[in-house]
Design a protein around this motif. Structure first.
Motif, PDB file in Angstrom:
ATOM      1  N   SER A 163      51.926  46.185  51.879  1.00 39.74           N
ATOM      2  CA  SER A 163      52.965  46.096  52.938  1.00 39.74           C
ATOM      3  C   SER A 163      54.765  46.062  53.025  1.00 39.74           C
ATOM      4  CB  SER A 163      53.393  44.215  52.977  1.00 39.74           C
ATOM      5  OG  SER A 163      51.796  43.932  53.483  1.00 39.74           O
ATOM      6  N   TYR A 164      55.568  46.184  51.998  1.00 37.22           N
ATOM      7  CA  TYR A 164      56.594  46.283  51.374  1.00 37.22           C
ATOM      8  C   TYR A 164      57.167  47.988  51.339  1.00 37.22           C
ATOM      9  CZ  TYR A 164      56.561  41.787  52.926  1.00 37.22           C
ATOM     10  OH  TYR A 164      56.699  40.230  54.116  1.00 37.22           O
ATOM     11  N   SER A 165      56.068  49.058  51.052  1.00 34.52           N
ATOM     12  CA  SER A 165      55.990  50.431  50.573  1.00 34.52           C
ATOM     13  C   SER A 165      56.982  50.066  49.166  1.00 34.52           C
ATOM     14  CB  SER A 165      56.807  51.155  50.793  1.00 34.52           C
ATOM     15  OG  SER A 165      56.105  50.792  52.093  1.00 34.52           O
ATOM     16  N   VAL A 166      56.879  49.194  48.221  1.00 40.88           N
ATOM     17  CA  VAL A 166      57.041  49.192  47.069  1.00 40.88           C
ATOM     18  C   VAL A 166      56.488  49.252  45.902  1.00 40.88           C
ATOM     19  CG1 VAL A 166      58.533  46.981  47.952  1.00 40.88           C
ATOM     20  CG2 VAL A 166      56.801  46.353  46.386  1.00 40.88           C
ATOM     21  N   PHE A 167      57.282  50.131  44.839  1.00 37.72           N
ATOM     22  CA  PHE A 167      57.143  50.438  44.104  1.00 37.72           C
ATOM     23  C   PHE A 167      57.191  49.051  42.675  1.00 37.72           C
ATOM     24  CE2 PHE A 167      57.986  54.036  45.650  1.00 37.72           C
ATOM     25  CZ  PHE A 167      56.774  55.037  45.685  1.00 37.72           C
ATOM     26  N   LEU A 168      56.072  49.093  41.466  1.00 39.83           N
ATOM     27  CA  LEU A 168      56.382  47.910  41.345  1.00 39.83           C
ATOM     28  C   LEU A 168      56.989  48.489  39.733  1.00 39.83           C
ATOM     29  CD1 LEU A 168      52.764  45.474  41.737  1.00 39.83           C
ATOM     30  CD2 LEU A 168      56.033  44.799  41.964  1.00 39.83           C
ATOM     31  N   ASP A 169      58.136  48.486  39.628  1.00 43.11           N
ATOM     32  CA  ASP A 169      59.106  49.033  38.422  1.00 43.11           C
ATOM     33  C   ASP A 169      59.590  47.506  37.825  1.00 43.11           C
ATOM     34  OD1 ASP A 169      61.484  48.394  40.258  1.00 43.11           O
ATOM     35  OD2 ASP A 169      61.314  50.946  40.078  1.00 43.11           O
ATOM     36  N   PRO A 170      60.421  48.161  36.902  1.00 41.76           N
ATOM     37  CA  PRO A 170      61.039  46.613  36.621  1.00 41.76           C
ATOM     38  C   PRO A 170      61.884  46.209  37.501  1.00 41.76           C
ATOM     39  CG  PRO A 170      60.642  48.218  34.390  1.00 41.76           C
ATOM     40  CD  PRO A 170      60.316  48.667  34.993  1.00 41.76           C
ATOM     41  N   SER A 171      62.904  46.920  38.170  1.00 39.91           N
ATOM     42  CA  SER A 171      63.902  45.904  38.717  1.00 39.91           C
ATOM     43  C   SER A 171      62.796  45.360  39.798  1.00 39.91           C
ATOM     44  CB  SER A 171      64.767  47.164  38.579  1.00 39.91           C
ATOM     45  OG  SER A 171      63.779  48.086  39.764  1.00 39.91           O
ATOM     46  N   ILE A 216      50.412  52.313  39.857  1.00 41.36           N
ATOM     47  CA  ILE A 216      48.570  52.385  39.215  1.00 41.36           C
ATOM     48  C   ILE A 216      49.000  50.549  38.510  1.00 41.36           C
ATOM     49  CG2 ILE A 216      48.109  52.973  37.179  1.00 41.36           C
ATOM     50  CD1 ILE A 216      49.162  55.865  36.911  1.00 41.36           C
ATOM     51  N   THR A 217      48.204  50.421  39.148  1.00 47.50           N
ATOM     52  CA  THR A 217      48.370  48.829  39.132  1.00 47.50           C
ATOM     53  C   THR A 217      46.416  48.543  39.089  1.00 47.50           C
ATOM     54  OG1 THR A 217      48.842  48.399  41.438  1.00 47.50           O
ATOM     55  CG2 THR A 217      48.363  46.691  40.465  1.00 47.50           C
ATOM     56  N   PRO A 218      46.662  47.412  37.828  1.00 48.85           N
ATOM     57  CA  PRO A 218      47.751  46.659  37.800  1.00 48.85           C
ATOM     58  C   PRO A 218      48.427  47.091  36.032  1.00 48.85           C
ATOM     59  CG  PRO A 218      45.648  45.756  36.535  1.00 48.85           C
ATOM     60  CD  PRO A 218      45.482  47.383  38.008  1.00 48.85           C
ATOM     61  N   ALA A 219      48.418  47.537  36.259  1.00 43.44           N
ATOM     62  CA  ALA A 219      49.072  48.176  34.889  1.00 43.44           C
ATOM     63  C   ALA A 219      50.368  48.517  34.961  1.00 43.44           C
ATOM     64  CB  ALA A 219      48.803  49.917  34.565  1.00 43.44           C
ATOM     65  N   ASN A 220      51.167  48.909  36.100  1.00 48.80           N
ATOM     66  CA  ASN A 220      52.479  48.871  36.775  1.00 48.80           C
ATOM     67  C   ASN A 220      52.681  47.358  36.606  1.00 48.80           C
ATOM     68  OD1 ASN A 220      50.634  47.711  38.587  1.00 48.80           O
ATOM     69  ND2 ASN A 220      51.974  48.720  40.381  1.00 48.80           N
ATOM     70  N   TYR A 221      52.973  46.277  37.049  1.00 57.21           N
ATOM     71  CA  TYR A 221      53.312  45.459  36.798  1.00 57.21           C
ATOM     72  C   TYR A 221      52.937  43.927  35.411  1.00 57.21           C
ATOM     73  CZ  TYR A 221      48.765  42.413  37.882  1.00 57.21           C
ATOM     74  OH  TYR A 221      47.673  41.849  37.644  1.00 57.21           O
ATOM     75  N   LEU A 222      52.493  44.463  34.772  1.00 53.38           N
ATOM     76  CA  LEU A 222      52.394  43.907  33.387  1.00 53.38           C
ATOM     77  C   LEU A 222      53.237  45.327  32.596  1.00 53.38           C
ATOM     78  CD1 LEU A 222      48.376  44.415  32.969  1.00 53.38           C
ATOM     79  CD2 LEU A 222      49.487  42.522  33.215  1.00 53.38           C
ATOM     80  N   TRP A 223      53.464  46.000  33.062  1.00 49.87           N
ATOM     81  CA  TRP A 223      54.586  47.015  32.261  1.00 49.87           C
ATOM     82  C   TRP A 223      55.811  46.497  31.868  1.00 49.87           C
ATOM     83  CZ3 TRP A 223      55.606  50.823  28.124  1.00 49.87           C
ATOM     84  CH2 TRP A 223      57.030  50.872  28.327  1.00 49.87           C
ATOM     85  N   SER A 224      55.653  46.280  33.913  1.00 52.18           N
ATOM     86  CA  SER A 224      57.181  45.818  34.028  1.00 52.18           C
ATOM     87  C   SER A 224      57.402  44.337  33.524  1.00 52.18           C
ATOM     88  CB  SER A 224      57.172  45.912  35.433  1.00 52.18           C
ATOM     89  OG  SER A 224      57.243  47.129  36.088  1.00 52.18           O
ATOM     90  N   LEU A 225      56.192  43.526  33.701  1.00 55.89           N
ATOM     91  CA  LEU A 225      56.859  41.998  33.103  1.00 55.89           C
ATOM     92  C   LEU A 225      56.946  42.162  31.786  1.00 55.89           C
ATOM     93  CD1 LEU A 225      56.510  39.377  34.179  1.00 55.89           C
ATOM     94  CD2 LEU A 225      53.598  39.185  33.306  1.00 55.89           C
ATOM     95  N   GLY A 226      56.416  43.335  31.196  1.00 57.92           N
ATOM     96  CA  GLY A 226      57.225  43.962  29.420  1.00 57.92           C
ATOM     97  C   GLY A 226      58.693  43.707  29.489  1.00 57.92           C
ATOM     98  N   ALA A 227      58.738  44.594  30.188  1.00 57.72           N
ATOM     99  CA  ALA A 227      59.992  44.884  29.935  1.00 57.72           C
ATOM    100  C   ALA A 227      60.950  44.159  30.536  1.00 57.72           C
ATOM    101  CB  ALA A 227      60.249  46.800  31.489  1.00 57.72           C
ATOM    102  N   VAL A 228      60.689  43.687  31.428  1.00 64.14           N
ATOM    103  CA  VAL A 228      61.506  42.500  31.900  1.00 64.14           C
ATOM    104  C   VAL A 228      61.649  41.111  30.833  1.00 64.14           C
ATOM    105  CG1 VAL A 228      62.044  40.607  33.417  1.00 64.14           C
ATOM    106  CG2 VAL A 228      61.607  42.925  34.457  1.00 64.14           C
ATOM    107  N   VAL A 229      60.334  41.218  30.452  1.00 63.44           N
ATOM    108  CA  VAL A 229      61.095  40.238  29.399  1.00 63.44           C
ATOM    109  C   VAL A 229      62.010  40.712  28.043  1.00 63.44           C
ATOM    110  CG1 VAL A 229      58.934  38.713  27.502  1.00 63.44           C
ATOM    111  CG2 VAL A 229      58.623  38.767  30.432  1.00 63.44           C
ATOM    112  N   ALA A 230      61.258  41.686  27.623  1.00 63.46           N
ATOM    113  CA  ALA A 230      61.995  42.474  26.739  1.00 63.46           C
ATOM    114  C   ALA A 230      63.473  42.034  26.363  1.00 63.46           C
ATOM    115  CB  ALA A 230      61.761  43.009  25.990  1.00 63.46           C
ATOM    116  N   ALA A 231      63.801  42.557  27.854  1.00 60.12           N
ATOM    117  CA  ALA A 231      65.588  43.280  28.488  1.00 60.12           C
ATOM    118  C   ALA A 231      65.905  41.212  27.949  1.00 60.12           C
ATOM    119  CB  ALA A 231      65.488  43.577  29.438  1.00 60.12           C
ATOM    120  N   ASP A 232      65.094  40.608  28.731  1.00 60.28           N
ATOM    121  CA  ASP A 232      65.661  39.053  29.342  1.00 60.28           C
ATOM    122  C   ASP A 232      66.140  38.432  27.684  1.00 60.28           C
ATOM    123  OD1 ASP A 232      65.791  39.251  31.648  1.00 60.28           O
ATOM    124  OD2 ASP A 232      64.261  38.220  32.484  1.00 60.28           O
ATOM    125  N   ALA A 233      65.103  38.386  26.826  1.00 61.43           N
ATOM    126  CA  ALA A 233      65.352  38.279  25.400  1.00 61.43           C
ATOM    127  C   ALA A 233      65.886  38.649  24.827  1.00 61.43           C
ATOM    128  CB  ALA A 233      63.906  38.549  24.441  1.00 61.43           C
TER     129      ALA A 233
END
Ligand SMILES: [Zn+2]
Length: 565
Positions: free
Chosen positions: A111-119, A208-225
């Motif tokens: 719907s929103y032509s987005v890439f599920l990267d960490p940002s 690449i779904t669902p690997a994209n959001y799993l990877w990005s979620l890991g990156a965000v959690v790691a950065a936040d930690a």
């Protein structure tokens, strides 16, 4: 479609006691994972396949081979990702969760032509209920019905069979090995086009779904930690306005243009054989001839350009963990604004006013998520007309962002020809690559010159100044190197030497007591990104103990009481 694959192994009667036999589909953990991986490869990755096969003809058998290899790769990837955390008890809840999340993700991406990267994932996680309600329309319901509810019904009917642990472990090991072999085999078969795709369209991996959001979620959690462990250290708590703030006759606006990938070697003002800066050459600018960048990529250079201590005692965690120039200036009362036309401010404008060119929705300037740099100047006339106090405006360019230099300028700047007009530099000659790169510099010259001319026109109302500095350089085929990012210590000069210049309105030099002839002489001496923090504080006349005069390029070029620290 699920049944044949799932009927391979019969359960013992005791394991199906809690569900009537006629409702249960017996399957092993590996079979369930394989079917789920197949389902996602086929149903959740249409955007990925569309992007990966975009420039290929459907009649070409090689395209089908490429698509097949990508499909095998996706199935193997997700199998390898999920198998280590799946067992008889976890596999069904895990797949149920991922099925629902993936259905939401594919709807959101489509719907929103987005890439599920960490940002983007960070954006999604920060979305509140009110925003979410606007994002998901009623068309979400049929999508969820097909991509979440139906698979969940099938999953619910699966009965995971129990096997002796020795046998289960052996089967799991064999399955993992098989998946790895399939992945490597598929990768080898299409290595050339695949590596080219990943190099030129890095963003495609975030489809690449669902690997994209799993990877990005890991990156965000790691950065936040990491961020939570070390909150950003405040600096310059004693920052305050200097005496010229009260004595100034006019409001003051300092514009810092953060350039992108412009190298000194091709900069007309620095003596390049080609005139790549014809418009700036007509203006009374002060070009600095020997400026060393802090890093060789944006992620390193950008935070460093705003840090009190940069390359001279480089410490990435200190730079990322501390406030920078903009926070100190804001603390003294400078109205700070960051306008971005690239990948964001990398934390240096956290909590401060900012916007992006893309969000301005300017007609004719943006395509496929990228905007021409002239959008940075939008609204400048209003800013000048309503100027008050002391302002710092940062313009973050897209500049010469490669490898697609030819996309960085409008047709009128296609002056050095023939220019490389491919995203794949290997398809162009060196001459074509340099032509496209130099054309992009011509456009930066135009944008900065246009900025200065506009400030000149308001010189009677606002005291203004401009500093332009590129973040790092670029290799254009010297020693067979292209692009940038070589570690700083071993990087060639073309990647570390960058153009920098200053311009002042007469009122600005007068108010600050600046001697421009003295600055011209200083500009012939070496300088670096390390000077920016202290020079900008000096030019804004912000007083603070973090201001080190010896790193202020204007120090020694000031007259009168305003030079006193
Ligand atoms: Zn950069």
């Amino acid at each position: 479609m699920f049944r044949p694959a799932l009927r391979l192994e019969r359960p013992t009667t005791s394991e199906t006691a809690d569900l009537p036999q006629r409702f249960a589909i017996p399957a092993t953990v590996e079979q369930v994972l394989l079917v789920a991986s197949l389902f996602w490869a086929l149903a959740a990755n249409r955007l990925f396949f569309g992007a990966a096969l975009k420039d290929r003809g459907l009649t070409d058998p090689a395209s089908w081979g490429f698509a097949l290899a990508l499909g095998v790769l996706l199935v193997a990837l997700h199998f390898l990702l999920l198998a280590p955390v799946s067992n008889r008890w976890t596999v069904k809840p895990l797949l149920a969760l991922l099925t629902v999340a993936t259905a939401f993700a594919t709807f959101f991406m489509k719907s929103y032509s987005v890439f599920l990267d960490p940002s983007m994932l960070r954006n999604v996680l920060r979305t509140d209920v009110h925003e979410a309600r606007e994002l998901f329309t009623w068309t979400l319901l049929p999508h969820l019905l097909i991509y979440a509810l139906l698979p969940l019904l099938l999953l619910w009917r699966v009965r995971v069979v129990q096997r002796p642990w020795r046998r289960a472990a052996l089967v799991r090991l064999a399955a993992l090995l098989l998946a790895a072999v399939a992945a490597v085999g598929a990768l080898m078969a299409v290595f050339q086009p695949f590596s080219s795709l990943m190099r030129n369209h890095k963003e495609v991996r975030y489809l690449i779904t669902p690997a994209n959001y799993l990877w990005s979620l890991g990156a965000v959690v790691a950065a936040d930690a990491k961020g939570a462990a070390a909150p950003r250290q405040p600096i310059g708590l004693d920052a305050r306005p200097g005496p010229t703030w009260a004595s100034a006759a006019r409001p003051r606006l300092l514009v810092l243009v953060v350039g992108e990938t412009a190298r000194a070697a091709n900069w007309g003002l620095n003596g390049y054989a080609r005139q790549t800066t014809p418009e700036l050459a007509q203006l009374p600018v002060i070009p600095f001839k020997d400026v060393t960048a802090c890093g060789t990529n944006t992620e390193v250079s950008l935070p460093c350009m705003f840090a009190a201590v940069g390359r001279r005692d480089y410490d990435e965690s200190r730079i990322r963990g501390s406030e920078g120039l903009l926070h100190v200036a804001a603390r003294a009362g400078v109205a700070v604004h960051w306008r971005d036309n690239q990948s964001g401010c990398k934390g240096v404008c956290d909590g401060l006013p900012n916007d992006s060119v893309e969000s301005l929705k300017l007609p004719g300037l943006c395509a496929e998520g990228r905007c021409l740099d002239e959008g940075l100047l939008h609204g400048l006339a209003q800013r000048l007309a309503s100027a008050q106090g002391v302002q710092l405006l940062v313009l973050h360019q897209l500049g010469n962002h490669g490898p697609s230099y030819f996309r960085r300028y409008p047709a009128a700047f296609n002056r050095f020809t023939p220019a490389c007009e491919s995203d794949d530099l290997r398809l162009c000659s060196r001459e074509q690559i340099v032509n496209a790169y130099d054309n992009a510099l011509l456009y930066t010259d135009h944008v900065v010159a246009r900025l200065i001319r506009q400030l000149q026109a308001s010189a009677g109302q606002v005291d203004t100044a401009v500093i332009y500095a590129s973040d790092h350089g670029e290799s254009l085929g010297e020693n067979n190197l292209f692009l940038h990012g070589i570690p700083h210590a071993i990087a060639p000069d073309v990647q570390t030497k960058v153009p920098m210049l200053m311009w002042f309105s007469p009122g600005f030099t007068q108010a600050l007591g600046l001697d421009t002839a003295c600055l011209q002489r200083r500009a012939a001496e070496p300088a670096s990104h390390d000077h920016l923090f202290h020079t900008l504080l000096g030019m804004l006349d912000v007083r603070s103990s973090v201001h080190e005069p010896r790193w202020d390029l204007t120090q020694g070029c000031r007259s009168g009481s305003s030079a006193a620290h």
